[in-house]
Design a protein around this motif. Structure first.
Motif, PDB file in Angstrom:
ATOM      1  N   GLU A  71      28.705  33.150  13.011  1.00  0.00           N
ATOM      2  CA  GLU A  71      28.020  34.331  13.530  1.00  0.00           C
ATOM      3  C   GLU A  71      26.681  33.978  14.182  1.00  0.00           C
ATOM      4  OE1 GLU A  71      27.584  37.054  10.357  1.00  0.00           O
ATOM      5  OE2 GLU A  71      29.751  37.435  10.128  1.00  0.00           O
ATOM      6  N   MET A  72      26.270  32.716  14.069  1.00  0.00           N
ATOM      7  CA  MET A  72      24.990  32.303  14.630  1.00  0.00           C
ATOM      8  C   MET A  72      25.152  31.944  16.104  1.00  0.00           C
ATOM      9  SD  MET A  72      22.514  29.145  13.509  1.00  0.00           S
ATOM     10  CE  MET A  72      23.690  27.954  14.135  1.00  0.00           C
ATOM     11  N   VAL A  73      24.197  32.377  16.912  1.00  0.00           N
ATOM     12  CA  VAL A  73      24.169  32.054  18.331  1.00  0.00           C
ATOM     13  C   VAL A  73      22.948  31.183  18.592  1.00  0.00           C
ATOM     14  CG1 VAL A  73      24.046  32.960  20.676  1.00  0.00           C
ATOM     15  CG2 VAL A  73      25.296  34.227  18.911  1.00  0.00           C
ATOM     16  N   VAL A  74      23.172  29.987  19.097  1.00  0.00           N
ATOM     17  CA  VAL A  74      22.081  29.091  19.468  1.00  0.00           C
ATOM     18  C   VAL A  74      21.853  29.229  20.963  1.00  0.00           C
ATOM     19  CG1 VAL A  74      21.263  26.705  19.535  1.00  0.00           C
ATOM     20  CG2 VAL A  74      22.637  27.505  17.605  1.00  0.00           C
ATOM     21  N   THR A  75      20.609  29.462  21.348  1.00  0.00           N
ATOM     22  CA  THR A  75      20.276  29.733  22.743  1.00  0.00           C
ATOM     23  C   THR A  75      19.620  28.525  23.400  1.00  0.00           C
ATOM     24  OG1 THR A  75      18.104  30.643  22.171  1.00  0.00           O
ATOM     25  CG2 THR A  75      19.970  32.183  22.257  1.00  0.00           C
ATOM     26  N   PHE A  76      19.612  28.580  24.710  1.00  0.00           N
ATOM     27  CA  PHE A  76      18.948  27.570  25.542  1.00  0.00           C
ATOM     28  C   PHE A  76      18.154  28.340  26.580  1.00  0.00           C
ATOM     29  CE2 PHE A  76      18.425  24.385  28.798  1.00  0.00           C
ATOM     30  CZ  PHE A  76      18.380  23.181  28.107  1.00  0.00           C
ATOM     31  N   GLY A  77      16.885  28.000  26.760  1.00  0.00           N
ATOM     32  CA  GLY A  77      16.101  28.787  27.700  1.00  0.00           C
ATOM     33  C   GLY A  77      14.748  28.191  27.993  1.00  0.00           C
ATOM     34  N   VAL A  78      13.850  29.048  28.454  1.00  0.00           N
ATOM     35  CA  VAL A  78      12.488  28.647  28.794  1.00  0.00           C
ATOM     36  C   VAL A  78      11.520  29.680  28.228  1.00  0.00           C
ATOM     37  CG1 VAL A  78      13.125  27.383  30.880  1.00  0.00           C
ATOM     38  CG2 VAL A  78      12.627  29.824  31.027  1.00  0.00           C
ATOM     39  N   GLU A  79      10.331  29.223  27.911  1.00  0.00           N
ATOM     40  CA  GLU A  79       9.263  30.106  27.456  1.00  0.00           C
ATOM     41  C   GLU A  79       7.968  29.659  28.113  1.00  0.00           C
ATOM     42  OE1 GLU A  79       6.964  31.660  23.391  1.00  0.00           O
ATOM     43  OE2 GLU A  79       8.703  30.325  23.248  1.00  0.00           O
ATOM     44  N   VAL A  80       7.152  30.625  28.497  1.00  0.00           N
ATOM     45  CA  VAL A  80       5.859  30.323  29.134  1.00  0.00           C
ATOM     46  C   VAL A  80       4.780  31.126  28.433  1.00  0.00           C
ATOM     47  CG1 VAL A  80       4.503  30.379  31.245  1.00  0.00           C
ATOM     48  CG2 VAL A  80       6.944  29.832  31.357  1.00  0.00           C
ATOM     49  N   ASN A  81       3.780  30.428  27.927  1.00  0.00           N
ATOM     50  CA  ASN A  81       2.564  31.045  27.405  1.00  0.00           C
ATOM     51  C   ASN A  81       1.381  30.252  27.964  1.00  0.00           C
ATOM     52  OD1 ASN A  81       2.308  28.698  25.813  1.00  0.00           O
ATOM     53  ND2 ASN A  81       3.348  29.636  24.081  1.00  0.00           N
ATOM     54  N   PRO A  82       0.152  30.585  27.677  1.00  0.00           N
ATOM     55  CA  PRO A  82      -0.966  29.845  28.272  1.00  0.00           C
ATOM     56  C   PRO A  82      -0.920  28.345  28.028  1.00  0.00           C
ATOM     57  CG  PRO A  82      -1.759  31.901  27.360  1.00  0.00           C
ATOM     58  CD  PRO A  82      -0.317  31.808  26.988  1.00  0.00           C
ATOM     59  N   LEU A  83      -0.588  27.913  26.800  1.00  0.00           N
ATOM     60  CA  LEU A  83      -0.500  26.482  26.517  1.00  0.00           C
ATOM     61  C   LEU A  83       0.557  25.817  27.378  1.00  0.00           C
ATOM     62  CD1 LEU A  83      -1.070  23.935  24.773  1.00  0.00           C
ATOM     63  CD2 LEU A  83       0.632  24.808  23.152  1.00  0.00           C
ATOM     64  N   ILE A  84       1.726  26.432  27.477  1.00  0.00           N
ATOM     65  CA  ILE A  84       2.831  25.855  28.247  1.00  0.00           C
ATOM     66  C   ILE A  84       2.497  25.845  29.732  1.00  0.00           C
ATOM     67  CG2 ILE A  84       5.239  26.213  28.920  1.00  0.00           C
ATOM     68  CD1 ILE A  84       5.718  27.285  26.075  1.00  0.00           C
ATOM     69  N   ALA A  85       1.909  26.928  30.236  1.00  0.00           N
ATOM     70  CA  ALA A  85       1.558  26.988  31.653  1.00  0.00           C
ATOM     71  C   ALA A  85       0.579  25.885  32.021  1.00  0.00           C
ATOM     72  CB  ALA A  85       0.968  28.359  31.979  1.00  0.00           C
ATOM     73  N   MET A  86      -0.418  25.668  31.169  1.00  0.00           N
ATOM     74  CA  MET A  86      -1.382  24.592  31.422  1.00  0.00           C
ATOM     75  C   MET A  86      -0.692  23.232  31.417  1.00  0.00           C
ATOM     76  SD  MET A  86      -3.273  22.019  29.818  1.00  0.00           S
ATOM     77  CE  MET A  86      -3.295  22.428  28.076  1.00  0.00           C
ATOM     78  N   MET A  87       0.175  23.002  30.432  1.00  0.00           N
ATOM     79  CA  MET A  87       0.854  21.710  30.329  1.00  0.00           C
ATOM     80  C   MET A  87       1.771  21.464  31.521  1.00  0.00           C
ATOM     81  SD  MET A  87      -0.114  19.981  27.672  1.00  0.00           S
ATOM     82  CE  MET A  87       1.210  18.778  27.605  1.00  0.00           C
ATOM     83  N   LEU A  88       2.451  22.493  32.005  1.00  0.00           N
ATOM     84  CA  LEU A  88       3.330  22.332  33.166  1.00  0.00           C
ATOM     85  C   LEU A  88       2.555  21.840  34.382  1.00  0.00           C
ATOM     86  CD1 LEU A  88       5.572  25.526  32.877  1.00  0.00           C
ATOM     87  CD2 LEU A  88       6.265  23.163  32.434  1.00  0.00           C
ATOM     88  N   VAL A  89       1.399  22.433  34.618  1.00  0.00           N
ATOM     89  CA  VAL A  89       0.589  22.040  35.769  1.00  0.00           C
ATOM     90  C   VAL A  89       0.059  20.621  35.595  1.00  0.00           C
ATOM     91  CG1 VAL A  89      -1.536  22.522  37.048  1.00  0.00           C
ATOM     92  CG2 VAL A  89      -0.023  24.400  36.384  1.00  0.00           C
ATOM     93  N   VAL A  90      -0.445  20.303  34.419  1.00  0.00           N
ATOM     94  CA  VAL A  90      -1.012  18.971  34.182  1.00  0.00           C
ATOM     95  C   VAL A  90       0.074  17.896  34.310  1.00  0.00           C
ATOM     96  CG1 VAL A  90      -2.058  17.480  32.441  1.00  0.00           C
ATOM     97  CG2 VAL A  90      -2.914  19.797  32.762  1.00  0.00           C
ATOM     98  N   ILE A  91       1.221  18.124  33.683  1.00  0.00           N
ATOM     99  CA  ILE A  91       2.291  17.120  33.723  1.00  0.00           C
ATOM    100  C   ILE A  91       2.785  16.903  35.146  1.00  0.00           C
ATOM    101  CG2 ILE A  91       4.677  16.652  33.028  1.00  0.00           C
ATOM    102  CD1 ILE A  91       4.007  18.159  30.402  1.00  0.00           C
ATOM    103  N   SER A  92       3.081  17.991  35.846  1.00  0.00           N
ATOM    104  CA  SER A  92       3.628  17.853  37.206  1.00  0.00           C
ATOM    105  C   SER A  92       2.607  17.261  38.166  1.00  0.00           C
ATOM    106  CB  SER A  92       4.133  19.201  37.708  1.00  0.00           C
ATOM    107  OG  SER A  92       3.100  20.170  37.691  1.00  0.00           O
ATOM    108  N   LEU A  93       1.327  17.625  38.017  1.00  0.00           N
ATOM    109  CA  LEU A  93       0.298  17.100  38.919  1.00  0.00           C
ATOM    110  C   LEU A  93       0.065  15.616  38.676  1.00  0.00           C
ATOM    111  CD1 LEU A  93      -1.884  17.373  41.042  1.00  0.00           C
ATOM    112  CD2 LEU A  93      -3.442  18.205  39.257  1.00  0.00           C
TER     113      LEU A  93
END
Length: 617
Positions: A71-93
């Protein structure tokens, strides 16, 4: 914009597949172009998410069903919060700048397409890790980051030291990963979910036993220790310098080593519920900061000095997080990504200019021949040493203020001493490389422009990134949604730490530029201290004696046991069966008289045994 966040890691993944599929057909320029365009695409898609987050969106996520287990459903996805948004920019740059730089550094390498394929896969792994909304997905990308580091550190696989360093990094980080895996299983057992949102709700509701929560937090930190090189799982990180310098910049600035700090910050709601877990993070971080900084004082390899500097600064970040300085730790993570990437790329430029020389005692006079490179290196040193107005000053002060506000005065004292050591070993490096006269007969060669302008961008960020937090505390308010109040700092704290940094620079100048203090005299005055630092406190030797040799001995014993006992028993059983078979074959001669003789002998034996049985009844 959240619906398009999954495009961010998709760009480098596509680049990896294209480069790997045609690795023998790509030219150097084509391979570099594909990989750099992919990093640029990730950076371009990260900026709107950062803008949206700054505009007031606290958190957003999108998930899809991955698989069902009962009955358990395991999901796959994305989440964005301030910490994640900052890390995305720093890593990609940082990834984009490093890959542009690598085009000049790796020029002429026959495996350029493979190198850029690995870089793209590494970038994809880090971006996927950061975007993960659940622990299972995070763990998969966490392990993929480890695999990519193995491939990149051992890229020059024909060098024995590179192969050994790659294996060491893979094995040591796996030790930490066991802690994260066990913590993930325990959290699923307690909450019935891998989703971070549901886990944090259960933590806040108090449905998990406090002692269990403490154990889980410490196990998560063990996982972070491996990736972020915290003592005693730090030994892989300096050895990773055997890889190409662009790899060192990427691993030690914004990707792999940042993953451990990011993990603690991401799971901070779990940590802050346990005083013991917070103490563990703070004390281990403080010890790592002073431990690695002291080793860097006597290193001679330009890249290893910066590697131990990375270990020390990662200790600073953990120190802040353990002292309840969530914003301070993340702020230092961001600024460190810029000035440490700058320093590694500048060190790589020095190595290229000096025909791949890495011993700082065989350098000198670079300021006369490479003035621009000298200024860029100086900016990185001043930022890391904590001088205003460079970004490292503001983030380091936030770390120390967090320790002071949390009442951790011992940790604060350790951080201050580490600040003095940092300033000394950085400017020891700077004066030996750029001042004085050239110590090699080879002429320094000019640098390609493609290697220079990424360093210029990082230098600008190293100067300006600190002002996102000073003087308005805008970064803290955005990162914590105003929940974390800036701690009050006494006026003397930044003054004192600035004086310590200035003292470290002055001592380095006196010893390695002015010559008023002879380094050999200092080493002779405390020979036992010097030997301990040169041997890096004997940690590698202790591992060799306490773990590697016993494990190797166990392997030899098990090999002997398998060969002579297990295989011996198998051989005995098979030999017995073969012997019985040969005996049976020998009896089947096809001669009638032999069969009659055997039958008679058998009949006699049977009669005798029956008769004897009757006699003894």
């Amino acid at each position: 914009m959240i619906d398009f966040a999954w495009y961010i890691p998709l760009f480098p993944l596509v680049a990896f597949l294209l480069l790997l599929a045609g690795r023998t057909r790509w030219s150097e320029r084509g391979a570099a172009g594909v990989s750099c365009l992919a990093a640029l695409g990730s950076f371009a898609f990260s900026l709107p998410l950062l803008w949206q987050s700054v505009g007031g969106t606290d958190s957003a996520w999108a998930t899809w069903d991955w698989f069902h287990a009962g009955e358990m459903v395991v999901t796959f996805g994305v989440e964005v919060n301030p910490l994640i948004a900052m890390m995305l920019v720093v890593i990609s740059l940082v990834s984009l700048l490093v890959q542009v730089y690598a085009r000049g550094y790796m020029a002429g390498d026959q495996r350029m397409a493979v190198f850029y394929a690995y870089l793209s896969l590494f970038t994809f792994s880090m971006l996927g890790l950061v975007l993960s909304p659940n622990l299972l997905q995070l763990y998969l990308f966490w392990e993929l980051v480890g695999v990519c580091s193995f491939l990149l550190i051992g890229f020059w696989y024909w060098k024995p030291d590179a192969k050994a360093a790659a294996k060491k990094a893979f094995i040591v980080t796996r030790i930490g990963d066991i802690g994260l895996f066990v913590a993930m299983i325990l959290l699923f057992w307690q909450t019935g979910s891998f989703e971070l949102g549901r886990i944090f709700e259960a933590v806040q509701a108090g449905t998990i036993d406090p002692s269990m929560l403490t154990g889980i937090a410490i196990l998560i930190f063990v996982g972070a220790m491996g990736k972020s090189g915290q003592f005693p799982l730090h030994t892989w990180l300096p050895d990773a310098m055997e890889g190409p310098t662009p790899v060192s910049a990427l691993i030690h600035a914004a990707t792999m080593v940042a993953a451990g700090v990011f993990l603690v910050a991401r799971m901070f709601p779990v940590f802050e519920t346990s005083a013991l877990a917070m103490d563990t993070v703070a004390y281990v971080g403080a010890f790592t900061a002073i431990f690695a900084a002291s080793i860097a004082l006597v290193q001679q390899d330009i890249k290893r000095i910066l590697a131990y500097s990375t270990v020390s600064q990662l200790g600073y970040m953990m120190l802040a997080l353990g002292a309840a300085g969530y914003a301070a730790g993340v702020f230092h993570l961001m600024t460190h990504a810029f000035f440490k990437a700058l320093l590694f790329l500048a060190a790589g430029a020095v190595i290229v200019a000096l025909h791949h020389e890495q011993d700082i005692h065989r350098m000198g006079g670079m300021w006369k021949t490479h003035r621009v490179l000298g200024w860029l290196f100086l900016i990185g040193c001043l930022s890391l040493a904590g001088f205003p107005p460079f970004s490292g000053f503001f983030s380091k002060e936030e770390v120390l203020v967090s320790a002071y506000a949390d009442g951790r005065f011992g940790v604060l004292a350790v951080g201050m001493v580490a600040a003095f050591f940092t300033a000394f070993y950085l400017f020891r490096l700077f004066f030996l490389v750029f001042s004085g006269e050239r110590k090699t007969e080879k002429n320094a060669q000019p640098l390609p422009s493609g290697m220079v302008w990424p360093m210029v961008v990082l230098a600008i960020l190293s100067v300006g990134a600190g002002f996102v937090e000073f003087p308005s505390h805008a970064f803290r308010e955005w990162l914590t949604a105003g929940a974390e109040i800036p701690p009050a700092a006494p006026w003397w704290l930044p003054v004192f730490t600035l004086l310590l940094s200035f003292g470290g620079i002055a001592l380095a100048w006196a010893m390695y530029r002015h010559g008023s203090i002879r380094p050999s005299a200092v080493a002779d005055a405390w020979p036992w201290v010097y030997r301990i630092l040169v041997r890096k406190y004997g940690v590698d030797e202790a591992y060799e004696a306490g773990i590697v040799r016993p494990y190797r001995g166990l392997g030899i014993f098990l090999t002997w046991f398998d060969r002579w006992v297990i295989q011996g028993l198998v051989g005995l059983a098979s030999g017995t069966a073969r012997g019985i078979g040969r005996l049976g074959s020998a009896l089947q001669t096809g001669q009638v008289q032999v069969y009659i003789w055997i039958s008679l002998v058998g009949l006699v034996v049977l009669i005798v045994s029956l008769t004897a049985g009757r006699l003894f009844e």
